[in-house]
Design a protein around this motif. Structure first.
Motif, PDB file in Angstrom:
ATOM      1  N   PHE A   1      -5.546  -6.746   7.232  1.00 29.77           N
ATOM      2  CA  PHE A   1      -5.641  -6.936   5.961  1.00 29.77           C
ATOM      3  C   PHE A   1      -5.524  -5.675   5.142  1.00 29.77           C
ATOM      4  O   PHE A   1      -6.393  -4.825   5.211  1.00 29.77           O
ATOM      5  CB  PHE A   1      -6.826  -7.640   5.608  1.00 29.77           C
ATOM      6  N   GLY A   2      -4.565  -5.357   4.359  1.00 28.99           N
ATOM      7  CA  GLY A   2      -4.396  -4.124   3.671  1.00 28.99           C
ATOM      8  C   GLY A   2      -5.164  -4.077   2.148  1.00 28.99           C
ATOM      9  O   GLY A   2      -5.084  -5.123   1.523  1.00 28.99           O
TER      10      GLY A   2
ATOM     11  N   SER B   1      -6.243  -1.986  -1.419  1.00 26.68           N
ATOM     12  CA  SER B   1      -5.424  -1.264  -2.479  1.00 26.68           C
ATOM     13  C   SER B   1      -5.768   0.247  -2.522  1.00 26.68           C
ATOM     14  O   SER B   1      -5.022   0.913  -2.844  1.00 26.68           O
ATOM     15  CB  SER B   1      -6.112  -1.983  -3.894  1.00 26.68           C
ATOM     16  N   ASP B   2      -6.656   0.652  -1.602  1.00 24.90           N
ATOM     17  CA  ASP B   2      -6.857   2.219  -1.488  1.00 24.90           C
ATOM     18  C   ASP B   2      -5.783   2.670  -0.413  1.00 24.90           C
ATOM     19  O   ASP B   2      -6.046   3.941   0.012  1.00 24.90           O
ATOM     20  CB  ASP B   2      -8.403   2.563  -1.219  1.00 24.90           C
ATOM     21  N   GLY B   3      -5.129   1.799   0.407  1.00 23.48           N
ATOM     22  CA  GLY B   3      -4.207   2.285   1.275  1.00 23.48           C
ATOM     23  C   GLY B   3      -4.832   2.068   2.720  1.00 23.48           C
ATOM     24  O   GLY B   3      -4.126   2.149   3.729  1.00 23.48           O
ATOM     25  N   THR B   4      -6.006   1.746   2.874  1.00 22.99           N
ATOM     26  CA  THR B   4      -6.703   1.501   4.196  1.00 22.99           C
ATOM     27  C   THR B   4      -6.367  -0.006   4.507  1.00 22.99           C
ATOM     28  O   THR B   4      -6.060  -0.806   3.883  1.00 22.99           O
ATOM     29  CB  THR B   4      -8.177   1.670   4.089  1.00 22.99           C
TER      30      THR B   4
ATOM     31  N   CYS C   1      -9.514 -20.596  -1.217  1.00 28.44           N
ATOM     32  CA  CYS C   1     -10.075 -19.427  -1.156  1.00 28.44           C
ATOM     33  C   CYS C   1      -9.531 -18.107  -1.462  1.00 28.44           C
ATOM     34  O   CYS C   1      -7.999 -18.371  -1.640  1.00 28.44           O
ATOM     35  CB  CYS C   1     -10.859 -19.158   0.298  1.00 28.44           C
ATOM     36  N   GLN C   2     -10.249 -17.143  -2.152  1.00 36.93           N
ATOM     37  CA  GLN C   2      -9.244 -15.673  -2.361  1.00 36.93           C
ATOM     38  C   GLN C   2     -10.196 -14.637  -1.851  1.00 36.93           C
ATOM     39  O   GLN C   2     -11.223 -14.853  -1.493  1.00 36.93           O
ATOM     40  CB  GLN C   2      -9.117 -15.736  -3.907  1.00 36.93           C
ATOM     41  N   ALA C   3      -9.386 -13.674  -1.634  1.00 39.10           N
ATOM     42  CA  ALA C   3      -9.813 -12.360  -1.033  1.00 39.10           C
ATOM     43  C   ALA C   3     -10.041 -11.439  -2.144  1.00 39.10           C
ATOM     44  O   ALA C   3      -9.099 -11.403  -3.274  1.00 39.10           O
ATOM     45  CB  ALA C   3      -8.794 -11.617  -0.069  1.00 39.10           C
ATOM     46  N   GLN C   4     -11.376 -10.982  -2.599  1.00 40.54           N
ATOM     47  CA  GLN C   4     -11.456 -10.225  -3.797  1.00 40.54           C
ATOM     48  C   GLN C   4     -11.906  -8.782  -3.145  1.00 40.54           C
ATOM     49  O   GLN C   4     -13.007  -8.911  -2.432  1.00 40.54           O
ATOM     50  CB  GLN C   4     -12.750 -10.734  -4.662  1.00 40.54           C
ATOM     51  N   GLU C   5     -11.426  -7.704  -3.597  1.00 36.87           N
ATOM     52  CA  GLU C   5     -11.865  -6.289  -3.340  1.00 36.87           C
ATOM     53  C   GLU C   5     -13.177  -5.930  -4.250  1.00 36.87           C
ATOM     54  O   GLU C   5     -13.153  -6.315  -5.437  1.00 36.87           O
ATOM     55  CB  GLU C   5     -10.891  -5.240  -3.387  1.00 36.87           C
ATOM     56  N   GLU C   6     -14.067  -5.133  -3.790  1.00 38.69           N
ATOM     57  CA  GLU C   6     -15.039  -4.802  -4.401  1.00 38.69           C
ATOM     58  C   GLU C   6     -15.813  -3.535  -3.827  1.00 38.69           C
ATOM     59  O   GLU C   6     -15.409  -3.256  -2.500  1.00 38.69           O
ATOM     60  CB  GLU C   6     -16.579  -5.884  -4.838  1.00 38.69           C
TER      61      GLU C   6
ATOM     62  N   LEU D   1       2.252 -11.977   1.898  1.00 36.69           N
ATOM     63  CA  LEU D   1       2.490 -10.725   2.522  1.00 36.69           C
ATOM     64  C   LEU D   1       3.593  -9.780   1.762  1.00 36.69           C
ATOM     65  O   LEU D   1       4.630 -10.517   1.259  1.00 36.69           O
ATOM     66  CB  LEU D   1       3.073 -10.981   4.024  1.00 36.69           C
ATOM     67  N   ASN D   2       3.388  -8.520   1.883  1.00 40.10           N
ATOM     68  CA  ASN D   2       4.347  -7.667   1.404  1.00 40.10           C
ATOM     69  C   ASN D   2       5.086  -6.997   2.518  1.00 40.10           C
ATOM     70  O   ASN D   2       4.228  -6.352   3.314  1.00 40.10           O
ATOM     71  CB  ASN D   2       3.760  -6.739   0.365  1.00 40.10           C
ATOM     72  N   VAL D   3       6.072  -7.283   2.687  1.00 40.33           N
ATOM     73  CA  VAL D   3       6.728  -6.452   3.888  1.00 40.33           C
ATOM     74  C   VAL D   3       8.179  -5.763   3.318  1.00 40.33           C
ATOM     75  O   VAL D   3       8.524  -5.945   2.154  1.00 40.33           O
ATOM     76  CB  VAL D   3       7.234  -7.386   5.104  1.00 40.33           C
ATOM     77  N   ASP D   4       8.982  -5.409   4.272  1.00 40.60           N
ATOM     78  CA  ASP D   4      10.070  -4.485   3.942  1.00 40.60           C
ATOM     79  C   ASP D   4      11.188  -5.571   3.112  1.00 40.60           C
ATOM     80  O   ASP D   4      11.065  -6.841   3.291  1.00 40.60           O
ATOM     81  CB  ASP D   4      11.026  -4.229   5.170  1.00 40.60           C
ATOM     82  N   ALA D   5      11.649  -4.926   2.002  1.00 34.58           N
ATOM     83  CA  ALA D   5      12.448  -5.628   1.066  1.00 34.58           C
ATOM     84  C   ALA D   5      13.448  -6.462   1.733  1.00 34.58           C
ATOM     85  O   ALA D   5      14.281  -7.304   1.390  1.00 34.58           O
ATOM     86  CB  ALA D   5      13.152  -4.816   0.136  1.00 34.58           C
ATOM     87  N   ASN D   6      14.150  -5.870   2.936  1.00 36.82           N
ATOM     88  CA  ASN D   6      15.093  -6.371   3.772  1.00 36.82           C
ATOM     89  C   ASN D   6      14.838  -7.642   4.478  1.00 36.82           C
ATOM     90  O   ASN D   6      15.607  -8.252   5.399  1.00 36.82           O
ATOM     91  CB  ASN D   6      15.918  -5.557   4.582  1.00 36.82           C
TER      92      ASN D   6
END
Length: 156
Positions: free
Chosen positions: A62-63, A65-68, A90-95, A124-129
């Protein structure tokens, strides 16, 4: 605590899912906003590589927003078993936690009935290709995108 509850997660149990492998299920009715759990596991910094024995076939990454990245396969808990659905409950919330470190809360976004499987949208965010067919969705919802990838954003 209910008989099948998981320590630290008294509202959920892990069992076979018709969607994929193991899934997390509600043991009781949960109103919107209910805390399902905190996603835990080994943390990798933005510039740290995943271990050499990393299994890219079954991942619990799970990525944030701070890059970790949190790897739920290493020291994770039952929240790693939430499967994907295009219409999640459900949703994932950063805090920020007490230490100032980002934590990932899993919360109900609508009323969930006892026995219902718990889902998040992986987006998911993966390579544009990348080929979306390499990331098939099995949720079966009416509005299924057919892929675990994030919805395409189109400009108007």
């Amino acid at each position: 605590m209910p008989e099948h509850a998981i320590s630290g997660h008294p509202h959920i149990e892990v069992r076979h899912s018709d969607v994929h492998g193991a899934g997390a299920f509600a043991l009781c009715d949960l109103p919107p906003g209910s805390l399902i759990g905190i996603y835990t596991g080994r943390r990798y910094s933005a510039d740290e590589a995943h271990g050499e024995d990393w299994d890219n076939r079954l991942t619990y990454l799970f990525g944030l927003s701070d890059g970790t990245t949190i790897d739920g396969a290493e020291g994770g808990n039952a929240t790693r078993h939430l499967n994907h659905a295009c219409e999640p409950n459900c949703q994932a919330q950063e805090e920020h936690g007490e230490s100032g470190q980002l934590v990932l809360r899993i919360e109900a976004i609508r009323h969930i009935r006892a026995g219902e499987e718990l889902f998040i949208d992986y987006a998911l965010n993966v390579d544009a290709n990348a080929d979306p067919q390499d990331y098939p969705c099995r949720c079966g919802s009416v509005s299924c995108r057919g892929t675990l990838l994030a919805p395409l954003v189109t400009s108007a």
